[in-house]
Write a protein that holds these residues in place. Sequence first.
Motif, PDB file in Angstrom:
ATOM      1  N   PHE A  61       0.841  -1.192   0.000  1.00 23.06           N
ATOM      2  CA  PHE A  61       0.000   0.000   0.000  1.00 23.06           C
ATOM      3  C   PHE A  61       0.875   1.240   0.000  1.00 23.06           C
ATOM      4  O   PHE A  61       1.891   1.303   0.684  1.00 23.06           O
ATOM      5  N   SER A  62       0.465   2.228  -0.789  1.00 24.01           N
ATOM      6  CA  SER A  62       1.212   3.476  -0.897  1.00 24.01           C
ATOM      7  C   SER A  62       0.250   4.647  -0.855  1.00 24.01           C
ATOM      8  O   SER A  62      -0.803   4.634  -1.496  1.00 24.01           O
ATOM      9  N   THR A  63       0.606   5.668  -0.086  1.00 27.30           N
ATOM     10  CA  THR A  63      -0.194   6.884  -0.039  1.00 27.30           C
ATOM     11  C   THR A  63       0.734   8.083   0.006  1.00 27.30           C
ATOM     12  O   THR A  63       1.850   8.003   0.533  1.00 27.30           O
ATOM     13  N   SER A  64       0.305   9.176  -0.562  1.00 27.27           N
ATOM     14  CA  SER A  64       1.105  10.401  -0.544  1.00 27.27           C
ATOM     15  C   SER A  64       0.173  11.595  -0.640  1.00 27.27           C
ATOM     16  O   SER A  64      -0.977  11.477  -1.087  1.00 27.27           O
ATOM     17  N   ARG A  65       0.662  12.748  -0.209  1.00 28.46           N
ATOM     18  CA  ARG A  65      -0.087  13.986  -0.349  1.00 28.46           C
ATOM     19  C   ARG A  65       0.857  15.053  -0.883  1.00 28.46           C
ATOM     20  O   ARG A  65       1.868  15.364  -0.267  1.00 28.46           O
ATOM     21  N   SER A  66       0.524  15.597  -2.052  1.00 26.63           N
ATOM     22  CA  SER A  66       1.320  16.668  -2.646  1.00 26.63           C
ATOM     23  C   SER A  66       0.463  17.370  -3.674  1.00 26.63           C
ATOM     24  O   SER A  66      -0.684  16.981  -3.936  1.00 26.63           O
ATOM     25  N   VAL A  67       1.026  18.389  -4.313  1.00 28.63           N
ATOM     26  CA  VAL A  67       0.295  19.133  -5.325  1.00 28.63           C
ATOM     27  C   VAL A  67      -0.071  18.237  -6.508  1.00 28.63           C
ATOM     28  O   VAL A  67      -1.014  18.515  -7.249  1.00 28.63           O
ATOM     29  N   GLU A  68       0.644  17.128  -6.686  1.00 29.43           N
ATOM     30  CA  GLU A  68       0.370  16.234  -7.811  1.00 29.43           C
ATOM     31  C   GLU A  68      -0.872  15.378  -7.601  1.00 29.43           C
ATOM     32  O   GLU A  68      -1.399  14.801  -8.541  1.00 29.43           O
ATOM     33  N   GLU A  69      -1.327  15.251  -6.354  1.00 27.10           N
ATOM     34  CA  GLU A  69      -2.577  14.565  -6.031  1.00 27.10           C
ATOM     35  C   GLU A  69      -2.631  13.146  -6.605  1.00 27.10           C
ATOM     36  O   GLU A  69      -3.597  12.766  -7.283  1.00 27.10           O
ATOM     37  N   ARG A  70      -1.606  12.371  -6.340  1.00 24.39           N
ATOM     38  CA  ARG A  70      -1.631  10.966  -6.747  1.00 24.39           C
ATOM     39  C   ARG A  70      -2.594  10.198  -5.858  1.00 24.39           C
ATOM     40  O   ARG A  70      -2.620  10.398  -4.643  1.00 24.39           O
ATOM     41  N   PRO A  71      -3.397   9.306  -6.424  1.00 21.21           N
ATOM     42  CA  PRO A  71      -4.344   8.555  -5.595  1.00 21.21           C
ATOM     43  C   PRO A  71      -3.628   7.507  -4.750  1.00 21.21           C
ATOM     44  O   PRO A  71      -2.528   7.068  -5.083  1.00 21.21           O
ATOM     45  N   ASP A  72      -4.265   7.118  -3.641  1.00 24.51           N
ATOM     46  CA  ASP A  72      -3.761   5.980  -2.871  1.00 24.51           C
ATOM     47  C   ASP A  72      -3.766   4.742  -3.760  1.00 24.51           C
ATOM     48  O   ASP A  72      -4.625   4.585  -4.636  1.00 24.51           O
ATOM     49  N   PHE A  73      -2.802   3.854  -3.510  1.00 26.83           N
ATOM     50  CA  PHE A  73      -2.705   2.642  -4.325  1.00 26.83           C
ATOM     51  C   PHE A  73      -2.401   1.453  -3.427  1.00 26.83           C
ATOM     52  O   PHE A  73      -1.564   1.525  -2.527  1.00 26.83           O
ATOM     53  N   GLY A  74      -3.097   0.355  -3.676  1.00 27.95           N
ATOM     54  CA  GLY A  74      -2.826  -0.874  -2.940  1.00 27.95           C
ATOM     55  C   GLY A  74      -2.908  -2.069  -3.859  1.00 27.95           C
ATOM     56  O   GLY A  74      -3.710  -2.096  -4.801  1.00 27.95           O
ATOM     57  N   LEU A  75      -2.070  -3.058  -3.604  1.00 25.71           N
ATOM     58  CA  LEU A  75      -2.107  -4.316  -4.358  1.00 25.71           C
ATOM     59  C   LEU A  75      -2.110  -5.464  -3.360  1.00 25.71           C
ATOM     60  O   LEU A  75      -1.228  -5.539  -2.494  1.00 25.71           O
ATOM     61  N   THR A 120       5.529   8.474 -11.066  1.00 27.16           N
ATOM     62  CA  THR A 120       6.481   9.340 -11.769  1.00 27.16           C
ATOM     63  C   THR A 120       5.789  10.222 -12.793  1.00 27.16           C
ATOM     64  O   THR A 120       6.421  11.097 -13.385  1.00 27.16           O
ATOM     65  N   GLY A 121       4.491   9.994 -12.996  1.00 32.28           N
ATOM     66  CA  GLY A 121       3.770  10.798 -13.975  1.00 32.28           C
ATOM     67  C   GLY A 121       4.137  10.461 -15.402  1.00 32.28           C
ATOM     68  O   GLY A 121       4.015  11.302 -16.309  1.00 32.28           O
ATOM     69  N   ASP A 122       4.571   9.241 -15.643  1.00 26.41           N
ATOM     70  CA  ASP A 122       4.989   8.813 -16.978  1.00 26.41           C
ATOM     71  C   ASP A 122       3.751   8.499 -17.822  1.00 26.41           C
ATOM     72  O   ASP A 122       3.062   7.515 -17.599  1.00 26.41           O
ATOM     73  N   ASP A 123       3.475   9.341 -18.797  1.00 27.00           N
ATOM     74  CA  ASP A 123       2.322   9.144 -19.665  1.00 27.00           C
ATOM     75  C   ASP A 123       2.702   8.515 -20.992  1.00 27.00           C
ATOM     76  O   ASP A 123       1.936   8.547 -21.956  1.00 27.00           O
ATOM     77  N   SER A 124       3.878   7.926 -21.050  1.00 22.04           N
ATOM     78  CA  SER A 124       4.332   7.319 -22.297  1.00 22.04           C
ATOM     79  C   SER A 124       3.601   6.006 -22.537  1.00 22.04           C
ATOM     80  O   SER A 124       2.764   5.568 -21.748  1.00 22.04           O
TER      81      SER A 124
END
Length: 326
Positions: free
Chosen positions: A106-120, A158-162
């Motif tokens: 599980f990973s969580t973060s808070r920043s201006v990038e607003e990445r959602p929480d993620f769990g596997l 990383t915000g990789d949209d490739s």
Amino acid sequence: MDLFRRLFSQSGSEQDDHPSEVVNSRASEDEKIQTAPANLPGHVSEIITQEIPSQETIETAVADGATRPLPLETVISTKNEHLIFGQSTDIGMVRNNNQDSVFSFFSTSRSVEERPDFGLFIVADGMGGHHDGEKASAIAAKTVAAYVTHKFYLPMITGDDSNSAQPIIETLINAVQKANHEIINQIPEGGTTLSAAAVVGDLAYVVHVGDSRIYLITKDGCEQITRDHSLVQRLIELDQLTKEEAKDHPQTNVLYRALGQSESVEVDAMTRRLPPNSRLLICSDGLWNLVSEKEITEIVMSHNDPQEACDKLVAFANTRGGKDNI
């Protein structure tokens, strides 16, 4: 100043002996007296319950040159809710090795990038000889975890949209198929079930092969959201067997779909939105064969800590005989 000396007469060494007395380090000393719990040791309670100086006394002290007490600071509480999880596995009461594998991330973060929480979250129940089953389930869990991390999680943070970033359901299906190939290449006599859920925000992306199960549990009840790929379940679907008859069927453990059995594998996949305060339970048949859905729901919903719920479920299955790994 004599007034304040009487109120704060404890030495620092005495306070250090009672760590439970520590209150928010940002609070003033006046706050500590007024907000500390009433069930602290006796000498501290005496300080807490001492008479608060009257306004007249304070004004007199101020007139004598004492510092005016600051008003109580208004504390604003913010609520940050995140997914929490528990993980438990047990050999059971009969088997001499544990062929189940479990993985949680599980990973969580808070920043201006607003990445959602993620769990596997992954459960795999191995099948085969003494060591083949446990190796097959371990390969399945680590292969799916590594693939999803590389193809989805890392590009997400990383915000990789490739083109290297894949949709999560496609990633999960490819990961399970890769695990199938790895098992065939490394453990020819082994096989395993695999049930996995990737949680992104409030969405659960589920992939499933075999007869391990995923339940969605809410205040309204328990729903099995995966379908068993077993012979008895197929007979039930064909109206050739009832659920009651299936419990004692001699071929109850026979699967018609699992990892490591064929070069190609069909993977069930679905997406579910998770209601507030809902729970996902991923488990092997060592649990659901011995604990009813009603009992599962009662145990899970009666524990706010999911680790306590996991441990209670495993212990309960063992009281019923623990005939399989749990």
